[in-house]
Design a protein around this motif. Structure first.
Motif, PDB file in Angstrom:
ATOM      1  N   ALA A 244       0.781  -0.987   0.103  1.00 34.11           N
ATOM      2  CA  ALA A 244       0.011   0.196   0.129  1.00 34.11           C
ATOM      3  C   ALA A 244       1.056   1.285   0.004  1.00 34.11           C
ATOM      4  O   ALA A 244       0.437   2.082  -0.517  1.00 34.11           O
ATOM      5  CB  ALA A 244      -1.047  -0.086   1.279  1.00 34.11           C
ATOM      6  N   THR A 245       2.141   1.315   0.573  1.00 33.75           N
ATOM      7  CA  THR A 245       2.932   2.462   0.704  1.00 33.75           C
ATOM      8  C   THR A 245       3.416   2.439  -0.623  1.00 33.75           C
ATOM      9  O   THR A 245       3.469   3.774  -1.102  1.00 33.75           O
ATOM     10  CB  THR A 245       4.080   1.991   1.623  1.00 33.75           C
ATOM     11  OG1 THR A 245       3.637   1.919   2.982  1.00 33.75           O
ATOM     12  CG2 THR A 245       5.055   3.268   1.677  1.00 33.75           C
ATOM     13  N   LEU A 246       3.938   1.296  -1.261  1.00 32.93           N
ATOM     14  CA  LEU A 246       4.086   1.631  -2.721  1.00 32.93           C
ATOM     15  C   LEU A 246       3.169   2.287  -3.704  1.00 32.93           C
ATOM     16  O   LEU A 246       3.558   3.111  -4.666  1.00 32.93           O
ATOM     17  CB  LEU A 246       4.605   0.118  -3.399  1.00 32.93           C
ATOM     18  CG  LEU A 246       4.884   0.058  -4.998  1.00 32.93           C
ATOM     19  CD1 LEU A 246       5.965   0.934  -5.114  1.00 32.93           C
ATOM     20  CD2 LEU A 246       5.093  -1.131  -5.257  1.00 32.93           C
ATOM     21  N   ILE A 247       1.930   1.915  -3.723  1.00 35.28           N
ATOM     22  CA  ILE A 247       0.918   2.627  -4.484  1.00 35.28           C
ATOM     23  C   ILE A 247       0.538   4.009  -4.043  1.00 35.28           C
ATOM     24  O   ILE A 247       0.455   4.705  -4.724  1.00 35.28           O
ATOM     25  CB  ILE A 247      -0.409   1.621  -4.045  1.00 35.28           C
ATOM     26  CG1 ILE A 247      -0.236   0.196  -4.773  1.00 35.28           C
ATOM     27  CG2 ILE A 247      -1.625   2.145  -5.123  1.00 35.28           C
ATOM     28  CD1 ILE A 247      -1.389  -0.888  -4.408  1.00 35.28           C
ATOM     29  N   GLN A 250       2.990   6.082  -5.347  1.00 33.37           N
ATOM     30  CA  GLN A 250       3.228   6.332  -6.736  1.00 33.37           C
ATOM     31  C   GLN A 250       4.201   5.796  -7.558  1.00 33.37           C
ATOM     32  O   GLN A 250       4.795   6.088  -8.509  1.00 33.37           O
ATOM     33  CB  GLN A 250       2.810   7.749  -7.321  1.00 33.37           C
ATOM     34  CG  GLN A 250       1.425   8.150  -6.979  1.00 33.37           C
ATOM     35  CD  GLN A 250       0.257   7.763  -7.337  1.00 33.37           C
ATOM     36  OE1 GLN A 250       0.121   7.897  -8.838  1.00 33.37           O
ATOM     37  NE2 GLN A 250      -0.587   7.031  -6.966  1.00 33.37           N
ATOM     38  N   TRP A 251       4.761   4.449  -7.015  1.00 27.10           N
ATOM     39  CA  TRP A 251       5.776   3.722  -7.561  1.00 27.10           C
ATOM     40  C   TRP A 251       7.025   4.709  -7.703  1.00 27.10           C
ATOM     41  O   TRP A 251       7.738   4.475  -8.538  1.00 27.10           O
ATOM     42  CB  TRP A 251       5.309   3.160  -8.763  1.00 27.10           C
ATOM     43  CG  TRP A 251       4.281   2.135  -8.688  1.00 27.10           C
ATOM     44  CD1 TRP A 251       4.702   0.715  -8.668  1.00 27.10           C
ATOM     45  CD2 TRP A 251       3.047   2.072  -8.620  1.00 27.10           C
ATOM     46  NE1 TRP A 251       3.580  -0.058  -8.410  1.00 27.10           N
ATOM     47  CE2 TRP A 251       2.484   0.735  -8.435  1.00 27.10           C
ATOM     48  CE3 TRP A 251       2.123   3.058  -8.653  1.00 27.10           C
ATOM     49  CZ2 TRP A 251       1.148   0.572  -8.468  1.00 27.10           C
ATOM     50  CZ3 TRP A 251       0.903   2.862  -8.643  1.00 27.10           C
ATOM     51  CH2 TRP A 251       0.300   1.429  -8.255  1.00 27.10           C
ATOM     52  N   ASN A 252       7.282   5.550  -6.698  1.00 30.38           N
ATOM     53  CA  ASN A 252       8.143   6.506  -6.792  1.00 30.38           C
ATOM     54  C   ASN A 252       9.121   6.473  -5.454  1.00 30.38           C
ATOM     55  O   ASN A 252       8.474   6.427  -4.520  1.00 30.38           O
ATOM     56  CB  ASN A 252       7.788   8.007  -6.999  1.00 30.38           C
ATOM     57  CG  ASN A 252       8.924   9.056  -6.912  1.00 30.38           C
ATOM     58  OD1 ASN A 252       9.497   9.388  -6.022  1.00 30.38           O
ATOM     59  ND2 ASN A 252       8.993   9.483  -8.378  1.00 30.38           N
ATOM     60  N   PRO A 253      10.474   6.179  -5.471  1.00 32.92           N
ATOM     61  CA  PRO A 253      11.259   6.318  -4.174  1.00 32.92           C
ATOM     62  C   PRO A 253      10.978   7.221  -3.055  1.00 32.92           C
ATOM     63  O   PRO A 253      10.778   7.029  -2.113  1.00 32.92           O
ATOM     64  CB  PRO A 253      12.531   6.320  -4.661  1.00 32.92           C
ATOM     65  CG  PRO A 253      12.576   5.851  -6.035  1.00 32.92           C
ATOM     66  CD  PRO A 253      11.245   6.492  -6.815  1.00 32.92           C
ATOM     67  N   TRP A 254      10.534   8.500  -3.531  1.00 31.74           N
ATOM     68  CA  TRP A 254      10.530   9.597  -2.733  1.00 31.74           C
ATOM     69  C   TRP A 254       8.924   9.598  -2.116  1.00 31.74           C
ATOM     70  O   TRP A 254       8.929   9.807  -0.975  1.00 31.74           O
ATOM     71  CB  TRP A 254      10.556  10.995  -3.315  1.00 31.74           C
ATOM     72  CG  TRP A 254      11.756  11.244  -3.731  1.00 31.74           C
ATOM     73  CD1 TRP A 254      12.471  11.334  -4.996  1.00 31.74           C
ATOM     74  CD2 TRP A 254      13.250  11.272  -3.185  1.00 31.74           C
ATOM     75  NE1 TRP A 254      13.886  11.476  -5.232  1.00 31.74           N
ATOM     76  CE2 TRP A 254      14.418  11.543  -3.902  1.00 31.74           C
ATOM     77  CE3 TRP A 254      13.725  11.325  -1.762  1.00 31.74           C
ATOM     78  CZ2 TRP A 254      15.711  11.538  -3.371  1.00 31.74           C
ATOM     79  CZ3 TRP A 254      14.794  11.475  -1.226  1.00 31.74           C
ATOM     80  CH2 TRP A 254      15.656  11.556  -1.879  1.00 31.74           C
ATOM     81  N   GLY A 255       8.109   9.255  -3.015  1.00 34.80           N
ATOM     82  CA  GLY A 255       6.960   8.893  -2.691  1.00 34.80           C
ATOM     83  C   GLY A 255       6.892   7.752  -1.464  1.00 34.80           C
ATOM     84  O   GLY A 255       6.025   7.687  -0.508  1.00 34.80           O
ATOM     85  N   CYS A 256       7.411   6.538  -1.659  1.00 37.86           N
ATOM     86  CA  CYS A 256       7.342   5.569  -0.720  1.00 37.86           C
ATOM     87  C   CYS A 256       7.893   5.978   0.538  1.00 37.86           C
ATOM     88  O   CYS A 256       7.575   5.585   1.625  1.00 37.86           O
ATOM     89  CB  CYS A 256       8.307   4.457  -1.258  1.00 37.86           C
ATOM     90  SG  CYS A 256       7.724   3.609  -2.710  1.00 37.86           S
ATOM     91  N   LEU A 257       9.172   6.979   0.580  1.00 42.07           N
ATOM     92  CA  LEU A 257       9.488   7.389   1.807  1.00 42.07           C
ATOM     93  C   LEU A 257       8.283   8.169   2.473  1.00 42.07           C
ATOM     94  O   LEU A 257       8.248   8.305   3.805  1.00 42.07           O
ATOM     95  CB  LEU A 257      10.714   8.401   1.580  1.00 42.07           C
ATOM     96  CG  LEU A 257      11.466   9.352   2.704  1.00 42.07           C
ATOM     97  CD1 LEU A 257      12.094   8.441   3.856  1.00 42.07           C
ATOM     98  CD2 LEU A 257      12.500  10.078   2.360  1.00 42.07           C
ATOM     99  N   VAL A 258       7.901   9.172   1.834  1.00 37.59           N
ATOM    100  CA  VAL A 258       6.825   9.861   2.530  1.00 37.59           C
ATOM    101  C   VAL A 258       5.584   9.139   2.925  1.00 37.59           C
ATOM    102  O   VAL A 258       5.185   9.212   4.149  1.00 37.59           O
ATOM    103  CB  VAL A 258       6.299  11.113   1.579  1.00 37.59           C
ATOM    104  CG1 VAL A 258       5.029  12.071   2.311  1.00 37.59           C
ATOM    105  CG2 VAL A 258       7.513  12.089   1.157  1.00 37.59           C
ATOM    106  N   ALA A 259       5.168   8.270   2.196  1.00 40.56           N
ATOM    107  CA  ALA A 259       4.039   7.274   2.564  1.00 40.56           C
ATOM    108  C   ALA A 259       4.549   6.154   3.646  1.00 40.56           C
ATOM    109  O   ALA A 259       3.749   6.227   4.550  1.00 40.56           O
ATOM    110  CB  ALA A 259       3.671   6.713   1.179  1.00 40.56           C
ATOM    111  N   GLY A 260       5.544   5.904   3.728  1.00 45.61           N
ATOM    112  CA  GLY A 260       6.048   5.255   4.758  1.00 45.61           C
ATOM    113  C   GLY A 260       6.051   5.875   6.010  1.00 45.61           C
ATOM    114  O   GLY A 260       5.575   5.325   7.240  1.00 45.61           O
TER     115      GLY A 260
END
Length: 321
Positions: A244-247, A250-260
């Motif tokens: 869910a963090t990946l989705i 938006q399949w972007n490393p920075w997005g994964c960091l913020v979502a995480g």
């Protein structure tokens, strides 16, 4: 502000396994393979890391080396375990979602089985000393920086900085190197990539093995920072939260960091509910379901705007045009 200083290190600790698992999913999905088995691979990594620490303790291995050996063996075990998914989905062209789901079920059974063999019939590992694992540290000089210092450089695990480094490294590899360009092209238009001389099968294997390594690392970090033993509920579905963090990212490393970090705060909210007037009167059970409730809400809100790789989940057919 004092409450934020207390919450943030704990939120980062909870966020790191999610960030690492999401990065693992990013590599596989960017190459065109849906990896539902992030959760199962995290279980394998957590089990291997806990066993490595226990056996190193019994063998008299230095506490300085032990945590790093645990991470190394967790990474290797994650790669070996996810290779089953690669054989099924890449070579035998099995449905990727079904293959990943089967691996999640297999991981729970395997870890219980080996626990019973290695630890006298118990369904969990023995306890290990937390001194054999990673401990919280303060970073000299940086910890004195106003605002940022207490948030990022005090009372933190070294695995937090490893996760940040891997986010930067992933961004560079995926968007700034020929390997990343080939991997992204295989996840979007595999037939066109093959026509340009790219080996789609090899590229997908690389993405999947990196995914297994990072997912195994995520499981190891989880068990080494939040527990002193492994049991089948150690991961308790956090691999799916990582997806869910990946989705959400938006399949972007920075997005994964913020979502995480966002989901990390959701997980730690219950520990500080008594200090937040609006939350103090809610039942304790609410905070157990809150992270997963937030996950569902986030997916509902952002799934319509998701930008998943176009060929992710599709079986590669070299003859298709």
């Amino acid at each position: 502000m004092e409450l934020l200083y207390q919450m943030f290190p704990l939120a980062l600790m909870s966020a790191v396994p999610l960030i690492l698992g999401a990065l693992g999913g990013l590599y596989s999905e960017r190459s065109g393979i849906v990896n539902i088995a992030v959760d199962g691979t995290m279980q394998i990594g957590a089990f291997v890391a806990a066993c490595t620490i226990l056996f190193c303790e019994r063998g008299g291995v230095s506490n300085t080396i032990t945590p790093w050996l645990a991470l190394l063996f967790a990474i290797i075990s994650g790669m070996l375990f996810i290779a089953i998914h690669g054989l099924a989905s890449i070579h035998f062209r099995a449905d990727q979602t079904i293959s990943g789901t089967a691996l999640n079920v297999l991981a729970g059974g395997l870890t219980i089985y080996f626990c019973q063999i290695l630890f006298e019939g118990k369904k969990q590992t023995d306890y290990y000393a937390m001194t054999s694992s990673f401990t919280r540290i303060n970073v000299p000089i940086l910890e004195d920086i106003p605002i940022i210092g207490p948030l990022f450089f005090q009372n933190a695990y070294i695995t937090t900085y490893i996760a940040f480094f891997l986010v930067v490294l992933t961004w560079y590899l995926v968007y700034k190197t020929p390997f990343g360009l080939r991997m992204r092209s295989c996840g979007e238009y595999p037939q066109a990539s093959a026509s340009m001389g790219i080996n789609v099968v090899r590229t997908r294997w690389k993405g999947l093995l990196i995914s297994g390594a990072l997912s195994g690392l995520a499981g190891a970090v989880l068990v080494m920072t939040t527990s002193s033993y492994y049991y089948v509920g150690t991961v308790h579905g956090l691999g799916f939260v990582a997806i869910a963090t990946l989705i959400f990212g938006q399949w972007n490393p920075w997005g994964c960091l913020v979502a995480g970090i966002f989901f990390g705060f959701a997980q730690t909210l219950g520990y500080f509910s008594s200090s937040i007037p609006m939350l103090a009167g809610l039942p304790v059970e609410f905070y157990s379901i809150f992270p997963y409730l937030v996950t569902i809400i986030a997916l509902v809100l952002f799934s319509g705007r998701s930008m998943a790789p176009k060929a992710s989940g599709e079986i590669y057919d070299a003859g298709k045009r």
